[in-house]
Design a protein around this motif. Structure first.
Motif, PDB file in Angstrom:
ATOM      1  N   THR A  43      17.970   7.698  -2.953  1.00  0.00           N
ATOM      2  CA  THR A  43      18.883   8.482  -2.115  1.00  0.00           C
ATOM      3  C   THR A  43      20.017   9.090  -2.936  1.00  0.00           C
ATOM      4  O   THR A  43      20.422  10.239  -2.700  1.00  0.00           O
ATOM      5  CB  THR A  43      19.479   7.590  -1.009  1.00  0.00           C
ATOM      6  OG1 THR A  43      18.414   7.023  -0.246  1.00  0.00           O
ATOM      7  CG2 THR A  43      20.374   8.398  -0.083  1.00  0.00           C
ATOM      8  N   GLU A  44      20.501   8.352  -3.926  1.00  0.00           N
ATOM      9  CA  GLU A  44      21.628   8.832  -4.721  1.00  0.00           C
ATOM     10  C   GLU A  44      21.228   9.937  -5.701  1.00  0.00           C
ATOM     11  O   GLU A  44      22.042  10.810  -6.022  1.00  0.00           O
ATOM     12  CB  GLU A  44      22.260   7.666  -5.478  1.00  0.00           C
ATOM     13  CG  GLU A  44      22.962   6.658  -4.572  1.00  0.00           C
ATOM     14  CD  GLU A  44      23.645   5.561  -5.361  1.00  0.00           C
ATOM     15  OE1 GLU A  44      23.570   5.592  -6.611  1.00  0.00           O
ATOM     16  OE2 GLU A  44      24.241   4.671  -4.738  1.00  0.00           O
ATOM     17  N   THR A  45      20.020   9.893  -6.209  1.00  0.00           N
ATOM     18  CA  THR A  45      19.606  10.860  -7.244  1.00  0.00           C
ATOM     19  C   THR A  45      18.737  11.991  -6.693  1.00  0.00           C
ATOM     20  O   THR A  45      18.369  12.902  -7.434  1.00  0.00           O
ATOM     21  CB  THR A  45      18.833  10.142  -8.366  1.00  0.00           C
ATOM     22  OG1 THR A  45      17.623   9.571  -7.833  1.00  0.00           O
ATOM     23  CG2 THR A  45      19.685   9.057  -8.991  1.00  0.00           C
ATOM     24  N   TYR A  46      18.408  11.943  -5.418  1.00  0.00           N
ATOM     25  CA  TYR A  46      17.468  12.896  -4.830  1.00  0.00           C
ATOM     26  C   TYR A  46      17.925  14.343  -5.046  1.00  0.00           C
ATOM     27  O   TYR A  46      17.148  15.196  -5.498  1.00  0.00           O
ATOM     28  CB  TYR A  46      17.321  12.613  -3.330  1.00  0.00           C
ATOM     29  CG  TYR A  46      16.272  13.449  -2.632  1.00  0.00           C
ATOM     30  CD1 TYR A  46      14.941  13.043  -2.603  1.00  0.00           C
ATOM     31  CD2 TYR A  46      16.614  14.640  -2.000  1.00  0.00           C
ATOM     32  CE1 TYR A  46      13.978  13.802  -1.961  1.00  0.00           C
ATOM     33  CE2 TYR A  46      15.661  15.410  -1.363  1.00  0.00           C
ATOM     34  CZ  TYR A  46      14.347  14.982  -1.335  1.00  0.00           C
ATOM     35  OH  TYR A  46      13.391  15.747  -0.696  1.00  0.00           O
ATOM     36  N   ASP A  47      19.173  14.633  -4.713  1.00  0.00           N
ATOM     37  CA  ASP A  47      19.678  16.004  -4.850  1.00  0.00           C
ATOM     38  C   ASP A  47      19.661  16.466  -6.304  1.00  0.00           C
ATOM     39  O   ASP A  47      19.408  17.643  -6.588  1.00  0.00           O
ATOM     40  CB  ASP A  47      21.090  16.112  -4.289  1.00  0.00           C
ATOM     41  CG  ASP A  47      21.126  16.015  -2.774  1.00  0.00           C
ATOM     42  OD1 ASP A  47      20.061  16.192  -2.142  1.00  0.00           O
ATOM     43  OD2 ASP A  47      22.212  15.765  -2.218  1.00  0.00           O
ATOM     44  N   ALA A  48      19.951  15.542  -7.211  1.00  0.00           N
ATOM     45  CA  ALA A  48      19.957  15.905  -8.631  1.00  0.00           C
ATOM     46  C   ALA A  48      18.550  16.262  -9.106  1.00  0.00           C
ATOM     47  O   ALA A  48      18.364  17.211  -9.879  1.00  0.00           O
ATOM     48  CB  ALA A  48      20.532  14.755  -9.462  1.00  0.00           C
TER      49      ALA A  48
END
Length: 295
Positions: A83-88
Motif C-alpha cells: 500500500t505504501e509503495t503502490y503509487d511509486a
C-alpha cells in the motif's frame, strides 16, 4: 558538457545493469549500481522535463540508506509492492511507458495488477499499452476485467473497441458499438472511424449505421459544424437505396449548416447557387419550414 540525452541513456543503462547483477546473485555489486542509479535519477530529473521519479525518491533512496549493510533486506524491500509503495511503482511504470520502454512498463503494470487487480486506472493503462504492443488478446482480457468492475467506463469501452479496430477485427469493433448501454459511451469519431472501415470494404449498410450514430451524438453535443458523420451519410446516400427517410430532413439542414460554416458562405462552393434544403415526406412541423425560410 553532458547532453540531456546522455543523462537519460545513463539512467536506463544503470537500472538495467543493477537489475541484471541482482538476478545473477551479485548483490554487493548490484547494490553499488543502485547507488549510482540514484545519482543518475537526480541528474536525469534535473536535466529533463520528466516528472515520474517517485520510486527513486521514495523507495530506492530510503532503502539505500536503511539497508546498506543488509543486502537481503535491501532487495526484499526494494522490489516490494504494498500500500505504501503502490503509487511509486505506478509512477515508475509511467516513466518507462513515457520513454517507449513498453516491455518493462508492462512488467511493472502487471506487478501492480497482482497486488490490486481492481484499479481501473491501472487496467486502463495496462490494456492500452498491451494494445500498442500488439498483444491484443492480453489487452482484451484486461479490458474485460475492467468492464466487469465498471461496464459504463467510457475510456475502457473505447479502449476495447480500439483493440478490435486496430487489429482489423472490424466486425467485433462494430459489436462493441451495437452492445452499448448508452449511445454516447463512445465519441462520434469512434463511430465514424468504424463506419469508414466498413465503407472501405463496400459494406455500406453497416457504414451508414455507424455514421448515423455519429450524427446523433454530434446533434446531442451541438458539434455538427465539424462532424465527419455528415460527410459519411452523404456518401452513403449515393451508394444505398434508402427506404427510411425520416432522419434526412434534419440531416440536410445540418449538412447545409456545415457547408456554410466550413466555407463561410450561403452558396454552393461548386456551382455558386443558393442552398436549397430538401424535405421528404409529410411535414407537420411549422418550425421546420420556418428554419428553411431563413436560408
Amino acid at each position: 558538457m553532458v547532453k540531456k540525452r546522455d543523462f537519460k541513456d545513463e539512467f536506463f543503462y544503470l537500472e538495467n545493469k543493477a537489475f541484471e547483477l541482482f538476478k545473477k546473485g551479485e548483490y554487493e555489486l548490484s547494490f553499488e549500481y543502485y547507488n549510482k542509479l540514484l545519482k543518475a535519477s537526480e541528474d536525469f530529473k534535473n536535466n529533463s522535463w520528466e516528472k515520474h521519479f517517485k520510486w527513486y525518491d521514495e523507495v530506492l533512496s530510503p532503502c539505500l540508506k536503511k539497508y546498506s549493510n543488509n543486502y537481503e533486506e535491501f532487495f526484499k524491500h526494494l522490489f516490494l509492492v504494498d500500500t505504501e509503495t503502490y503509487d511509486a511503482w505506478f509512477d515508475k511504470a509511467e516513466l518507462y511507458e513515457d520513454n517507449f520502454k513498453r516491455t518493462e512498463a508492462i512488467e511493472y503494470y502487471y506487478k501492480l495488477f497482482e497486488f490490486n487487480p481492481n484499479d481501473l486506472l491501472l487496467l486502463e493503462y495496462l490494456g492500452r499499452l498491451l494494445c500498442f504492443s500488439s498483444r491484443y488478446d492480453e489487452s482484451l482480457n484486461i479490458y474485460d476485467t475492467a468492464l466487469s468492475i465498471d461496464n459504463n467506463n467510457k475510456k475502457i469501452i473505447e479502449g476495447k473497441w480500439y483493440v478490435y479496430y486496430t487489429s482489423d477485427r472490424i466486425n467485433d469493433a462494430l459489436n462493441v458499438l451495437k452492445n452499448l448501454d448508452n449511445i454516447d459511451d463512445v465519441s462520434s469519431g469512434t463511430y465514424c472511424a468504424t463506419g469508414y472501415s466498413f465503407e472501405e470494404n463496400n459494406d455500406f449498410e453497416d457504414a451508414m449505421w455507424c455514421y448515423k450514430k455519429g450524427f446523433e451524438i454530434d446533434e446531442i453535443n451541438d458539434n455538427l459544424s465539424e462532424s465527419d458523420s455528415i460527410d459519411g451519410i452523404k456518401r452513403m446516400l449515393l451508394k444505398l437505396s434508402i427506404e427510411d427517410y425520416s432522419f434526412l430532413n434534419d440531416f440536410y439542414l445540418e449538412w447545409i449548416s456545415k457547408i456554410e460554416y466550413k466555407f463561410d458562405t450561403e452558396h454552393c462552393p461548386n456551382c455558386g447557387g443558393k442552398f436549397t434544403p430538401i424535405i421528404y415526406g409529410l411535414i407537420a412541423e411549422d418550425n421546420l419550414f420556418d428554419e428553411q425560410k431563413k436560408r
